[in-house]
Design an enzyme around this catalytic site. Structure first.
Site, PDB file in Angstrom:
ATOM      1  N   GLU A   1      -4.339  18.665  -0.372  1.00 21.14           N
ATOM      2  CA  GLU A   1      -5.216  19.831  -0.405  1.00 21.14           C
ATOM      3  C   GLU A   1      -5.150  20.549   0.942  1.00 21.14           C
ATOM      4  OE1 GLU A   1      -9.358  19.093  -1.371  1.00 21.14           O
ATOM      5  OE2 GLU A   1      -9.103  20.485  -3.033  1.00 21.14           O
TER       6      GLU A   1
ATOM      7  N   ARG B   1       5.243  16.769  -5.269  1.00 18.03           N
ATOM      8  CA  ARG B   1       3.978  16.687  -5.999  1.00 18.03           C
ATOM      9  C   ARG B   1       3.579  18.099  -6.388  1.00 18.03           C
ATOM     10  NH1 ARG B   1       0.892  12.318  -3.299  1.00 18.03           N
ATOM     11  NH2 ARG B   1      -0.875  13.701  -3.113  1.00 18.03           N
TER      12      ARG B   1
ATOM     13  N   ASN C   1      -8.456  -0.752   4.018  1.00 19.28           N
ATOM     14  CA  ASN C   1      -8.567  -1.048   2.596  1.00 19.28           C
ATOM     15  C   ASN C   1      -7.528  -2.067   2.139  1.00 19.28           C
ATOM     16  OD1 ASN C   1      -6.621   0.835   3.177  1.00 19.28           O
ATOM     17  ND2 ASN C   1      -6.698   1.752   1.151  1.00 19.28           N
TER      18      ASN C   1
ATOM     19  N   LYS D   1      -7.133  -4.719  -5.276  1.00 24.10           N
ATOM     20  CA  LYS D   1      -5.815  -4.991  -4.704  1.00 24.10           C
ATOM     21  C   LYS D   1      -5.658  -6.491  -4.485  1.00 24.10           C
ATOM     22  CE  LYS D   1      -4.906  -0.705  -2.165  1.00 24.10           C
ATOM     23  NZ  LYS D   1      -4.557  -0.118  -0.881  1.00 24.10           N
TER      24      LYS D   1
ATOM     25  N   ASP E   1       0.873  -1.148   0.000  1.00 28.53           N
ATOM     26  CA  ASP E   1       0.000   0.000   0.000  1.00 28.53           C
ATOM     27  C   ASP E   1       0.924   1.214   0.000  1.00 28.53           C
ATOM     28  OD1 ASP E   1      -2.233   1.645   0.461  1.00 28.53           O
ATOM     29  OD2 ASP E   1      -1.734   1.661   2.591  1.00 28.53           O
TER      30      ASP E   1
END
Lengths: 1203, 346
Positions: free
Chosen positions: A514, A611, A812, A789, A415
């Site tokens: 953000e 980024r 997840n 996944k 992950d």
């Protein structure tokens, strides 16, 4: 290719629709709510549906009180070996063929089954507790017209539940209404997909308006028609029929189980799916019993041995038949009064031999394997170097059955967020109007920069650090309009939610980056204060201003940008847009400035693995906006492909943009991630990153954690599609008869270019790419769901037959963790689900290196050595009976005393090999890490496979041959020293047994590569125990007490006082061992393995100090500083433990250094040329970086990581 | 930076309940010796072992050669054999005489063995066919012998003591040795004491505490093939009867292999204390034990013993062979090592 995906989706929908119509009568869920009643299914036919409708209780445990014993026994007897021993037990009870007493099998079998059962019981009890805890969580359910406290397990489909802030959502709910306007409801989906940001859900307008009051809810009476339960987290299809109207339901209206209600005081939901039907439960894979490759191999070997056993026993049975016909029947002294014919006697002898030779698969094998695994797990738990001091988290092996598999990993699926990265985004740099601000990350602290002081700004977030004072000064002076516009944009154009906690602003960002941007704007004086449905209020350099939000053009992965259209307080209408540089540059106005300079800055940022996002604006006239707004509204109402319609409308307005600048954000990697990945890559482990993130982010991270390197060609999903299509067409063109052959012959590689390859693909399609992906050094899959996944993992497992490891931290990742051969959970981050379903858990990604390269490798080597030796020792033990049978009429006479047979595996030979299985190290941990190539034999399964098994078998045959025939030759015509009964059976048994014990003990001594006092004690102890027990068993006293049980009275003392028999034993042992030593020596000399080459290093290192010292010395040589106390302390601070401290302290200071250093260098140069290369690079570029890292954050990044 | 470091340690001390202990064992750092099969050890080792083995082999071989052995087959399958007539009929008390001569002094003490071939005393079912409880003198088992003794458990409803196939098939040829001096036969005295293991005689086998011994055997039968009951095995020596009869003990100790010898008597007395002088001898055999039916043979053996026991060249030769091979291999390994040494620059 997007059209292809669309086609696929269409097909999928079509299929669903057809299934739908077929199943509709039975699967459609009809709920009618009548006043004062709970869920009642009104249509009579559907009463039976209660069976389909699950309650909300979940069940993850396997056994209950009644089923435990039968189910557990069933599970255990699925193991070939256990079944085999059960069969043996039954055989031993049959009087005609019993050759060994029944208890020799029963007692060990009961012990083995018992231990395993207790372990399973403890595991299952833990699951019971978890289930109970979850099922008993409380929530409010509408019962009899009012909300009452209830338990999760009591919730049923059709109930209306009321949830408060920070409640977990108990089932999949249809959001009816909430306390927020427009029945908005914020949820955190961390448990579901690992994303910690807030998402909002919205109820239908009609339910929002009509269902606010308890009374209204109680009267709610609608018919809901929805899809059957499935695992797609991104999709929900349904229809509500209420008061004669039909309303479409989509995922946006749904609150899924596992999410958490945030920023919403109260909301109401109708239970649609409960318990096992919920999407989160559908997503959790079945708890699977994981087995290691070696387990499987061992099972096959047990089958092989069983086959050998049957063959040998059959051969001997036939032998007995012939012997009986020719000799036995004539020997009057053997008359046994039974009227059996020769064939029947042969048949009985066959079964007798099955029992006698059963020790080829000793039951203690399985117990010993379990013990070894348990020990390995303990060592993992105890490892200080996998202990994360900051959070006080030690590594934890949660399953104790998989350790040696850790030494065979070929693929790692990781992950990204929270596993590779800390998931902490930091605003690092920006470029505004062609000017770059923010200093490089790798600039050393000895330059005069210090973080900007934010005291002038009362709203500033003090945790935010920025190094460039110029930008602050520019903003503060209010002269730099571009900078002002830049931060204004950042404070306005986003989807962040704000939470006011005790006067402190807390931002809830949809994505951490953000959040980082809004926080940056806040510190620079543009503070985002609040948002309503259609306004945004910000504090603009001390002045509060409210902007009317006309439209929000949201982000999606195709658009790669988001825009917001605002009406300024002065009436102007302006569009702010931020997005990926590729999409922004296409849409820039022709007269925009700074394109070139910004692009250059972007390149620099990208090289720093930051980024980036481009920011731009556009002024829109009122008329223009009016026209566009109409189109927008139309598009919003489109029922078909609404998204596409909206996208094209957005496209119309997002053009002719004016560039302001770009931001650069750092997603900080965890400590040691690049080093770990580089080391693992050297060990030929392929690492795939599976992430829900967008492609750019993932790619950036790929570079920054050195998963992707500059020498790789990166291929994206799009070109891969093309390549795959070519492959498929060529395959289709081949005549079908050729197909099989074509599959077998290796197909030509996808990538014809030389050099390393990398692959970045998007989720959605994943089938048939495995071959190609596996050709790549690195693969990054973005935008994948939890199920996908897991699918990726199982694809690789299935088609590559590879050993896989999944590592992740969030809920997840649970699926993929469960699917992989080994699941690793990062503990101490978000949630515990990943850890709960993992096999191993620790706090930092970098510990994976140690887990695999040290613990995994050792466990594998130990287990293989143990198994090889165990098989050998039992073959050489058992097959003596076989040779002996040729001289005793194939009568299943044992060559040893019964007690020796019983105790051989238990007491005489197991301890030394068990200790090898627990403690052996071919090379120490530092060398294991330093030479990752040592890991490769494990991946290839070189240390234990059929070849090794047969080598063990032949070795065993050889030794048994010697152990029988040398004493045979010696006994053939001899007599004792004093002339007494010279060649009796009991003396013979003592001689063979003693030879065997010596041979086996010395053989394991030879095979032990890590001799501690414990091993020494065990080997000598085993021999001592053998003689001790034997003399006891052969003593006078015990025979008097149990005359028929201990019958070898005096055999040991009589036999072993004969020097002749000692010489026989010596010769037997000599012949058994010497050829093996000779062959091993020649083999190692002619074909040395990596380990053989590295092993001398451990000698060098252990006499000249530890490798840490080498690093330290090297580090100082390149930076041309004498060893300072700083460096030493750093080593101490790292969680390496005592050894390193000693290593550091032992360092001679000052002058002595260069010579020591040179000596070490020359040693290295002799063995490993590439290390020398590493030194050069270290000398040329690393010092600055390493220094800086010291300054930066973690004390762990010392010189230690230099090589 | 140092501050940071100290802060972390403080934190560690304050909150490190889960910290694993730092011991050599838990951290897998036990002091250890890592032996390697290095050339410096293996090659000289092989050479030394080889030489040592050759030495032992020579010693064994010389010792073995110095032992005198005389073996005579008296099965009587050939017509020329003096015992041929005993094989012909089922006559009891058939006696045959075997003549032989000794060229030089047969050094004493001389041991006299009987030997059987193709005789499977190591057969499993045969081997378990006895009752240890009987043999240790427990009379309660006289009444009900172990079922292991089948089919020699009972006869005519009466229990057999000692029961079982081994006892039943006890060797019953007897021997007398005469030296022929001037045409006259002079009996060579046999010593039958202490030919069984001490432990067998004193511990494993015991007579029940009855006087006379016969009373213990009331209501029991002798083994089917026996001519005399157990308590009358040795009429000349009352203490050599029952289960502690030396010949019985020797027989009950099963042989490991189908060809075996068992000690019959020692020659340690009188004129023969120093051995059998050169001369002619005659062995009087009372031929009872049938072996021809299963193609077995019967032998007698005279032998003296050394520190290594009786004559057996096998071990000496094996040592020589292995020793020489070790020496050869040490040379081979030296050559290979010189040729294939780890390339240093690898």
């Amino acid at each position: 290719n997007s059209s292809k995906i669309q086609d696929e989706e269409k097909e999928q929908r079509h299929w669903e629709a057809s299934v739908w119509s077929f199943l509709k009568p039975s699967l459609q869920l009809w709920y009618s709510r009548e006043p004062q009643k709970d869920a009642i299914i009104t249509v009579g036919l559907l009463v039976s549906l209660h069976f389909f409708l699950q309650g909300n209780a979940i069940k993850t445990y396997k056994y209950n009180v009644l089923t435990f014993i039968p189910l557990n026994l069933y599970e255990q007897f699925k193991r070939a070996a256990n079944l085999y021993f059960l069969a043996l037990l039954i055989l031993q009870i049959i009087p005609q063929i019993t050759t060994l007493p029944w208890y020799t099998t029963l007692i060990p079998l009961v012990v083995v089954l018992g231990i395993t059962a207790i372990k399973d019981l403890v595991d299952d009890l833990a699951r019971h507790r978890m289930d109970k805890e979850i099922n008993n969580r409380k929530c409010e359910v509408l019962l009899n017209g009012s909300f009452q406290d209830s338990r999760w397990r009591q919730i049923q489909v059709g109930d209306v539940v009321r949830l408060k802030k920070n409640d977990f959502i108990p089932a999949d709910l249809l959001l009816l209404s909430s306390s927020n306007p427009n029945s908005l409801c914020y949820v955190e989906t961390a448990e579901l997909d690992g994303e910690t940001n807030l998402k909002f859900k919205m109820g239908l307008r009609v339910t929002d308006e009509m269902l606010q009051e308890e009374r209204q809810l109680a009267d709610f009476d609608a018919l809901i028609d929805c899809e059957e339960p499935n695992n797609r987290l991104d999709k929900f299809l349904g229809m509500m029929q209420w008061n004669g109207e039909r309303y479409p339901l989509e995922l946006d209206n749904m609150l899924l189980r596992g999410c958490k209600v945030r920023n919403t005081d109260v909301c109401h939901g109708l239970v649609i799916f409960a318990g096992g039907d919920t999407k989160i439960m559908k997503n959790s894979g079945k708890t699977r019993f994981k087995r290691t490759k070696i387990d499987e191999l061992m099972n096959y070997m047990v089958y092989t041995i069983f086959a050998v056993l049957i063959l040998v026993a059959a051969g001997l049975g036939i032998g007995h038949t012939f012997w009986y016909e020719q000799i036995g029947s004539k020997a009057w002294y053997l008359y046994d009064g039974l009227n059996y014919n020769a064939t029947y006697r042969g048949f009985l002898s066959f079964w007798g031999y099955i029992i006698v030779l059963n020790t080829m698969v000793p039951i203690s094998l399985y117990v010993s394997v379990e013990v070894i695994r348990l020990g390995q797990s303990k060592f993992i738990n105890w490892d200080l170097q996998m202990y994360f001091a900051e959070k006080d988290t030690p590594a934890k092996a949660r399953t104790t059955t998989l350790n040696e598999q850790l030494g065979q990993i070929q693929y790692i699926f990781s992950d990204k967020t929270g596993t590779l990265t800390q998931n902490i985004m930091e605003f690092k740099k920006c470029t505004i109007a062609g000017r770059s601000y923010g200093t490089g990350i790798f600039v050393c602290l000895n330059t005069k920069t210090s973080p900007v002081d934010w005291s002038w700004n009362q709203y500033a977030d003090q945790k935010f650090q920025f190094m460039d004072h110029l930008l602050v000064a520019n903003v503060k002076s209010k002269k730099d309009k571009d900078a002002m516009e830049f931060f204004k944009l950042l404070s306005l154009c986003h989807t962040v939610m704000v939470d006011n906690k005790d006067g402190d602003l807390v931002y809830q960002a949809a994505s951490p980056d953000e959040g980082a941007l809004v926080t940056a704007a806040r510190n620079f004086g543009f503070v985002f204060l609040s948002r309503t449905q259609d306004t945004i209020t910000i504090m603009e350099m001390g002045q509060e201003k409210t902007y009317e939000m006309l439209a929000l053009l949201d982000f999606n992965s195709d658009r790669k940008r988001m825009s917001i259209i605002l009406k300024f307080p002065d009436g102007r209408i302006r569009l702010y847009c931020k997005g990926a540089d590729t999409v922004i540059y296409e849409r820039l106005s022709t007269n925009t400035q700074h394109q070139q300079t910004t692009q250059e800055a972007l390149d620099i940022f990208a090289n720093d693995t930051l980024r980036t996002l481009c920011l731009c604006y556009k002024d829109i006239s009122a008329n223009e906006y009016e026209a566009w707004s109409r189109k927008h509204k139309e598009a919003q109402l489109v029922m078909g492909d609404r998204e596409a319609a909206l996208d094209s409308v957005y496209e119309e307005v997002e053009k002719d943009l004016m560039l302001i600048g770009a931001t650069a954000i750092e997603d900080k990697l965890q400590d040691g991630v690049p080093e770990t990945i580089a080391t693992l890559a050297k060990a030929d482990i392929k690492i795939w990153v599976l992430t829900g993130d967008k492609k750019e982010t993932a790619e950036n991270i790929g570079y920054s954690c050195s998963l992707l390197t500059d020498d790789m060609t990166v291929h994206y999903g799009e070109d891969v599609n093309e390549k795959l299509r070519i492959r498929q067409t060529t395959r289709r063109r081949q005549p079908p008869t050729n197909f099989r052959r074509a599959r077998q012959t290796p197909e030509e590689p996808f990538f014809t270019e030389t050099g390393k390859n990398a692959l970045i693909i998007t989720g959605g399609w994943l089938i048939d790419f495995v071959d190609m992906a596996c050709e790549c050094e690195a693969v990054i899959c973005c935008r994948v769901t939890p199920k996908q996944k897991a699918n990726v993992v199982s694809l690789v497992k299935k088609y590559k037959k590879a050993v896989t490891l999944s590592i992740g931290d969030g809920a997840n990742d649970v699926n993929m963790i469960k699917t992989a051969d080994i699941g690793v959970g990062i503990s101490g981050q978000e949630g515990m689900q990943a850890v709960m379903s993992s096999d191993y858990a620790f706090a930092q990604f970098r510990y994976l290196e140690r887990l695999l390269l040290v613990h995994g490798r050792w466990s594998y080597i130990r287990m293989c050595k143990f198994l090889r030796f165990f098989f050998f020792k039992n073959f050489s033990f058992t097959l003596v009976h076989f040779w002996y049978s040729f001289f005793n009429g194939y009568s299943s006479q044992t060559a040893y005393e019964d007690w020796f047979i019983t105790l051989y595996n238990l007491a005489y030979s197991s301890l030394p090999v068990l200790l090898v299985g627990l403690l052996d190290q071919d090379v120490n941990d530092r060398l294991s890490l330093k030479f990752p190539k040592l890991y490769i034999p494990g991946q290839q399964g070189l240390l234990f496979n059929y070849k090794n098994f047969f080598i063990s078998l032949f070795h065993g045959i050889f030794v048994s041959l010697i152990i029988f025939f040398i004493p045979y030759g010696a006994f053939l015509q001899t007599m004792g020293q004093d002339g007494e009964a010279p060649s009796d059976y009991q003396s013979f048994a003592v001689v063979t047994a003693s030879s065997l014990i010596f041979t086996v003990s010395l053989q394991i001594s030879l095979d032990t590569s890590y001799w501690t006092f414990v091993n020494c004690f065990a080997v000598l102890g085993s021999i001592a125990i053998y003689f001790g027990f034997m003399f006891d068993i052969h003593s006078a006293g015990i025979h008097v007490i149990f005359p028929s049980v201990f019958t070898f009275t005096g055999a040991a003392s009589n036999a072993l006082r004969q020097p002749y028999l000692w010489l026989t034993i010596l010769l037997t042992v000599g012949i058994s061992l010497l050829p093996v030593i000779c062959i091993q020596f020649l083999y190692k000399t002619i074909w040395p393995s990596v380990g053989d080459k590295v092993r001398p290093h451990s000698m060098l290192h252990s006499c000249s100090g530890h490798s840490v010292k080498v690093h330290l010395v090297r580090c100082d040589l390149v930076s041309l500083h004498p060893v300072g106390s700083e460096e030493q302390e750093e080593v101490r601070a790292s969680d390496g433990g005592k050894e390193e401290e000693e290593g550091a302290r032992a360092l001679p200071a000052g002058q002595a250094l260069p010579s020591l250093c040179l000596r070490l260098f020359s040693l290295t140069r002799l063995r490993r040329p590439h290390l020398v290369r590493a030194e050069h690079s270290a000398a040329s570029c690393r010092p600055q970086r390493s220094k800086c890292k010291h300054q930066g954050d973690s004390p762990r990044r010392g010189g230690e990581h230099l090589s | 930076m140092n501050m940071r470091f100290y802060r972390t340690t403080m934190k560690e001390e304050g909150n490190s309940a889960n910290r694993p202990s730092n011991t050599a064992f838990t951290q897998q750092r036990l002091p250890a010796w890592q032996p390697m099969l290095s050339a410096g050890v293996v090659i000289p080792g092989f050479l030394l072992i080889g030489l040592a083995f050759i030495g032992i082999g020579v010693g064994l071989l010389i010792t073995s050669r110095s032992i005198q052995v005389l073996e005579l087959d008296y099965t009587g399958t050939e017509t020329s054999s003096p015992c041929y007539q005993c094989t012909m009929s089922n006559q009891s008390n058939c006696v045959c005489k075997l003549s032989f001569s000794i060229g030089t002094l047969f050094k004493g003490p001389v041991f006299f063995y009987y030997g059987l071939t193709n005789y499977f005393q190591n057969q499993r079912k045969y081997g378990v066919s006895k009752d240890f409880n009987q043999l240790i003198g427990d009379v309660s088992y006289f009444k009900s012998p172990s079922s292991d003794c089948q089919p020699y458990q009972r006869v005519n409803g009466k229990p057999i003591v000692p029961c079982g196939a081994i006892a039943n098939s006890m060797f019953n040829d007897t021997f007398k040795l005469y030296q022929i001096i001037n045409g006259k036969e002079e009996l060579v005295p046999f010593d039958g004491k202490g030919i069984a293991w001490w432990t067998d005689y004193n511990i494993k086998y015991r007579n029940p505490d009855y006087t006379p011994l016969k009373n213990a055997f009331n209501d029991t039968e002798k083994p089917v093939f026996w001519t005399k009951p157990a308590y009358e095995l040795d009429t000349s020596d009352a203490s050599n009867n029952g289960f502690i009869n030396q010949d019985f003990l020797v027989w009950m100790r099963r042989a490991a292999l189908p060809n075996f010898r068992k000690l019959y008597r020692r020659i340690t007395e009188g004129n023969y204390k120093d051995g059998l002088p050169a001369g002619n001898y005659s062995l009087e055999i009372s031929y009872n034990y049938p072996v021809i039916s299963f193609e077995g043979t019967k032998k007698v053996t005279f032998s003296n013993v050394s520190w290594m026991g009786g004559q057996n060249e096998f071990l000496g030769i094996a040592y020589l062979v292995i020793g020489s091979m070790c020496v050869v291999m040490s040379v081979v390994m030296l050559i290979v090592y010189a040729k294939f040494r780890f390339p240093e620059e690898d």
